[in-house]
Write a protein that holds these residues in place. Structure first.
Motif, PDB file in Angstrom:
ATOM      1  N   CYS A  68       0.400 -11.018   1.224  1.00  0.00           N
ATOM      2  CA  CYS A  68      -0.248 -10.073   0.297  1.00  0.00           C
ATOM      3  C   CYS A  68      -1.178  -9.143   1.063  1.00  0.00           C
ATOM      4  CB  CYS A  68      -1.048 -10.819  -0.766  1.00  0.00           C
ATOM      5  SG  CYS A  68      -0.064 -11.891  -1.834  1.00  0.00           S
ATOM      6  N   LYS A  69      -1.908  -9.694   2.011  1.00  0.00           N
ATOM      7  CA  LYS A  69      -2.821  -8.878   2.822  1.00  0.00           C
ATOM      8  C   LYS A  69      -2.043  -7.894   3.684  1.00  0.00           C
ATOM      9  CE  LYS A  69      -6.626 -12.135   2.864  1.00  0.00           C
ATOM     10  NZ  LYS A  69      -7.531 -12.950   3.651  1.00  0.00           N
ATOM     11  N   MET A  70      -0.855  -8.300   4.141  1.00  0.00           N
ATOM     12  CA  MET A  70      -0.010  -7.391   4.927  1.00  0.00           C
ATOM     13  C   MET A  70       0.494  -6.241   4.060  1.00  0.00           C
ATOM     14  SD  MET A  70       2.187 -10.155   7.210  1.00  0.00           S
ATOM     15  CE  MET A  70       3.654  -9.238   6.875  1.00  0.00           C
ATOM     16  N   MET A  71       0.708  -6.499   2.766  1.00  0.00           N
ATOM     17  CA  MET A  71       1.212  -5.473   1.851  1.00  0.00           C
ATOM     18  C   MET A  71       0.141  -4.451   1.456  1.00  0.00           C
ATOM     19  SD  MET A  71       4.452  -5.705   1.137  1.00  0.00           S
ATOM     20  CE  MET A  71       4.502  -4.645  -0.287  1.00  0.00           C
ATOM     21  N   ALA A  72      -1.135  -4.816   1.557  1.00  0.00           N
ATOM     22  CA  ALA A  72      -2.210  -3.934   1.076  1.00  0.00           C
ATOM     23  C   ALA A  72      -2.157  -2.533   1.700  1.00  0.00           C
ATOM     24  CB  ALA A  72      -3.562  -4.588   1.279  1.00  0.00           C
ATOM     25  N   PRO A  73      -2.088  -2.393   3.026  1.00  0.00           N
ATOM     26  CA  PRO A  73      -2.032  -1.036   3.584  1.00  0.00           C
ATOM     27  C   PRO A  73      -0.719  -0.315   3.262  1.00  0.00           C
ATOM     28  CG  PRO A  73      -1.939  -2.676   5.351  1.00  0.00           C
ATOM     29  CD  PRO A  73      -2.210  -3.408   4.076  1.00  0.00           C
ATOM     30  N   ILE A  74       0.349  -1.062   3.072  1.00  0.00           N
ATOM     31  CA  ILE A  74       1.630  -0.458   2.700  1.00  0.00           C
ATOM     32  C   ILE A  74       1.520   0.140   1.297  1.00  0.00           C
ATOM     33  CG2 ILE A  74       4.041  -1.007   2.152  1.00  0.00           C
ATOM     34  CD1 ILE A  74       3.828  -3.093   4.506  1.00  0.00           C
ATOM     35  N   LEU A  75       0.917  -0.608   0.385  1.00  0.00           N
ATOM     36  CA  LEU A  75       0.727  -0.107  -0.981  1.00  0.00           C
ATOM     37  C   LEU A  75      -0.219   1.088  -1.008  1.00  0.00           C
ATOM     38  CD1 LEU A  75       0.663  -3.539  -2.748  1.00  0.00           C
ATOM     39  CD2 LEU A  75       2.372  -1.758  -3.086  1.00  0.00           C
ATOM     40  N   ASP A  76      -1.233   1.076  -0.136  1.00  0.00           N
ATOM     41  CA  ASP A  76      -2.131   2.235  -0.028  1.00  0.00           C
ATOM     42  C   ASP A  76      -1.334   3.474   0.381  1.00  0.00           C
ATOM     43  OD1 ASP A  76      -4.322   0.650  -0.651  1.00  0.00           O
ATOM     44  OD2 ASP A  76      -5.032   0.488   1.420  1.00  0.00           O
ATOM     45  N   GLY A  77      -0.451   3.312   1.358  1.00  0.00           N
ATOM     46  CA  GLY A  77       0.370   4.430   1.825  1.00  0.00           C
ATOM     47  C   GLY A  77       1.318   4.942   0.757  1.00  0.00           C
ATOM     48  N   VAL A  78       1.939   4.025   0.037  1.00  0.00           N
ATOM     49  CA  VAL A  78       2.854   4.412  -1.033  1.00  0.00           C
ATOM     50  C   VAL A  78       2.077   5.136  -2.138  1.00  0.00           C
ATOM     51  CG1 VAL A  78       4.356   3.522  -2.862  1.00  0.00           C
ATOM     52  CG2 VAL A  78       4.589   2.669  -0.529  1.00  0.00           C
ATOM     53  N   ALA A  79       0.913   4.603  -2.505  1.00  0.00           N
ATOM     54  CA  ALA A  79       0.101   5.226  -3.566  1.00  0.00           C
ATOM     55  C   ALA A  79      -0.263   6.658  -3.210  1.00  0.00           C
ATOM     56  CB  ALA A  79      -1.155   4.402  -3.823  1.00  0.00           C
ATOM     57  N   SER A  80      -0.573   6.912  -1.958  1.00  0.00           N
ATOM     58  CA  SER A  80      -0.953   8.273  -1.564  1.00  0.00           C
ATOM     59  C   SER A  80       0.245   9.226  -1.583  1.00  0.00           C
ATOM     60  CB  SER A  80      -1.616   8.278  -0.183  1.00  0.00           C
ATOM     61  OG  SER A  80      -0.684   7.970   0.822  1.00  0.00           O
ATOM     62  N   LYS A  81       1.455   8.689  -1.418  1.00  0.00           N
ATOM     63  CA  LYS A  81       2.654   9.530  -1.385  1.00  0.00           C
ATOM     64  C   LYS A  81       3.220   9.830  -2.775  1.00  0.00           C
ATOM     65  CE  LYS A  81       4.153   8.120   3.150  1.00  0.00           C
ATOM     66  NZ  LYS A  81       4.989   7.242   3.937  1.00  0.00           N
ATOM     67  N   VAL A  82       3.035   8.919  -3.724  1.00  0.00           N
ATOM     68  CA  VAL A  82       3.696   9.050  -5.029  1.00  0.00           C
ATOM     69  C   VAL A  82       2.702   9.179  -6.183  1.00  0.00           C
ATOM     70  CG1 VAL A  82       5.725   7.767  -4.248  1.00  0.00           C
ATOM     71  CG2 VAL A  82       3.857   6.549  -5.388  1.00  0.00           C
ATOM     72  N   ASP A  83       1.490   9.572  -5.883  1.00  0.00           N
ATOM     73  CA  ASP A  83       0.369   9.498  -6.822  1.00  0.00           C
ATOM     74  C   ASP A  83       0.627  10.105  -8.192  1.00  0.00           C
ATOM     75  OD1 ASP A  83      -2.240   8.622  -7.396  1.00  0.00           O
ATOM     76  OD2 ASP A  83      -3.064  10.593  -6.957  1.00  0.00           O
ATOM     77  N   THR A  84       1.269  11.246  -8.287  1.00  0.00           N
ATOM     78  CA  THR A  84       1.469  11.858  -9.605  1.00  0.00           C
ATOM     79  C   THR A  84       2.832  11.534 -10.216  1.00  0.00           C
ATOM     80  OG1 THR A  84       2.222  13.927  -8.613  1.00  0.00           O
ATOM     81  CG2 THR A  84      -0.124  13.763  -9.129  1.00  0.00           C
ATOM     82  N   GLN A  85       3.662  10.746  -9.514  1.00  0.00           N
ATOM     83  CA  GLN A  85       4.962  10.357 -10.060  1.00  0.00           C
ATOM     84  C   GLN A  85       5.032   8.879 -10.434  1.00  0.00           C
ATOM     85  OE1 GLN A  85       5.781  11.378  -6.415  1.00  0.00           O
ATOM     86  NE2 GLN A  85       5.379  13.486  -6.921  1.00  0.00           N
ATOM     87  N   LEU A  86       4.152   8.077  -9.833  1.00  0.00           N
ATOM     88  CA  LEU A  86       4.176   6.627 -10.015  1.00  0.00           C
ATOM     89  C   LEU A  86       2.762   6.106  -9.811  1.00  0.00           C
ATOM     90  CD1 LEU A  86       5.890   3.846  -9.982  1.00  0.00           C
ATOM     91  CD2 LEU A  86       5.746   4.069  -7.511  1.00  0.00           C
ATOM     92  N   ARG A  87       2.281   5.288 -10.720  1.00  0.00           N
ATOM     93  CA  ARG A  87       0.964   4.673 -10.567  1.00  0.00           C
ATOM     94  C   ARG A  87       1.155   3.361  -9.821  1.00  0.00           C
ATOM     95  NH1 ARG A  87      -3.767   6.939 -11.581  1.00  0.00           N
ATOM     96  NH2 ARG A  87      -3.495   7.319 -13.771  1.00  0.00           N
ATOM     97  N   VAL A  88       0.335   3.106  -8.813  1.00  0.00           N
ATOM     98  CA  VAL A  88       0.366   1.841  -8.083  1.00  0.00           C
ATOM     99  C   VAL A  88      -0.858   1.038  -8.520  1.00  0.00           C
ATOM    100  CG1 VAL A  88       0.339   0.722  -5.824  1.00  0.00           C
ATOM    101  CG2 VAL A  88       1.577   2.878  -6.129  1.00  0.00           C
ATOM    102  N   ALA A  89      -0.616  -0.204  -8.931  1.00  0.00           N
ATOM    103  CA  ALA A  89      -1.690  -1.055  -9.430  1.00  0.00           C
ATOM    104  C   ALA A  89      -1.613  -2.433  -8.784  1.00  0.00           C
ATOM    105  CB  ALA A  89      -1.601  -1.178 -10.949  1.00  0.00           C
ATOM    106  N   LYS A  90      -2.745  -3.126  -8.803  1.00  0.00           N
ATOM    107  CA  LYS A  90      -2.821  -4.464  -8.232  1.00  0.00           C
ATOM    108  C   LYS A  90      -3.439  -5.402  -9.263  1.00  0.00           C
ATOM    109  CE  LYS A  90      -4.103  -4.698  -3.829  1.00  0.00           C
ATOM    110  NZ  LYS A  90      -2.936  -5.076  -3.047  1.00  0.00           N
ATOM    111  N   VAL A  91      -2.896  -6.617  -9.330  1.00  0.00           N
ATOM    112  CA  VAL A  91      -3.446  -7.658 -10.189  1.00  0.00           C
ATOM    113  C   VAL A  91      -3.658  -8.897  -9.329  1.00  0.00           C
ATOM    114  CG1 VAL A  91      -3.002  -9.223 -12.120  1.00  0.00           C
ATOM    115  CG2 VAL A  91      -2.350  -6.810 -12.293  1.00  0.00           C
TER     116      VAL A  91
END
Length: 141
Positions: A68-91
């Motif tokens: 999960c910790k390895m995925m955190a920066p990957i999700l940050d990168g994806v969120a910055s690329k798709v911000d207005t087309q897809l919301r990235v959330a964490k639970v």
């Protein structure tokens, strides 16, 4: 298009052509798009899933989980690329056990895509940014 504010969790109506203009929430005046994952909880999850017209990628994770910790920066990168087309959330499942139970989360990280208030795809385990982007492209065709 209905967009839920990541700060106050209220739904906003934003014309599609204005999404790229970095609009603010009508209620709290904060930015509707932050280019980073938003944290959802048992209390705020349904507001976003049921009221957003944007698809939402949810990362079900835990603080103690190495992948999960390895995925955190990957999700940050994806969120910055798709911000207005897809919301990235964490639970965080340890802090929000009701959601983990409701969505039958058995392994973490588990990524789920929601659209129109329903889960449309799920993937368990860590992946690279390119694998994640490829998976999202196939899911959101």
């Amino acid at each position: 298009m209905k967009i839920v504010c990541p700060s106050c969790h209220r739904a906003n109506n934003v014309p599609q052509e204005r999404l790229q203009e970095n609009p603010n929430c009508g209620a709290c005046k904060q930015k509707l798009f932050t280019a980073k994952p938003i944290n959802l909880s048992d209390a705020t999850f349904a507001k976003h899933i049921l009221n957003s017209e944007l698809p939402i990628l949810v990362d079900f994770w835990a603080e103690w989980c190495g992948p999960c910790k390895m995925m955190a920066p990957i999700l940050d990168g994806v969120a910055s690329k798709v911000d207005t087309q897809l919301r990235v959330a964490k639970v965080e499942t340890d802090l929000n056990p009701q959601l983990g139970q409701q969505y039958n989360i058995r392994s973490i990280p588990t990524l789920a895509v929601f659209k129109g208030g329903k889960e449309i795809a799920r993937q368990a385990g860590a992946m690279s940014e390119s694998q994640l982007m490829d998976w999202l492209s196939s899911v959101l065709k």
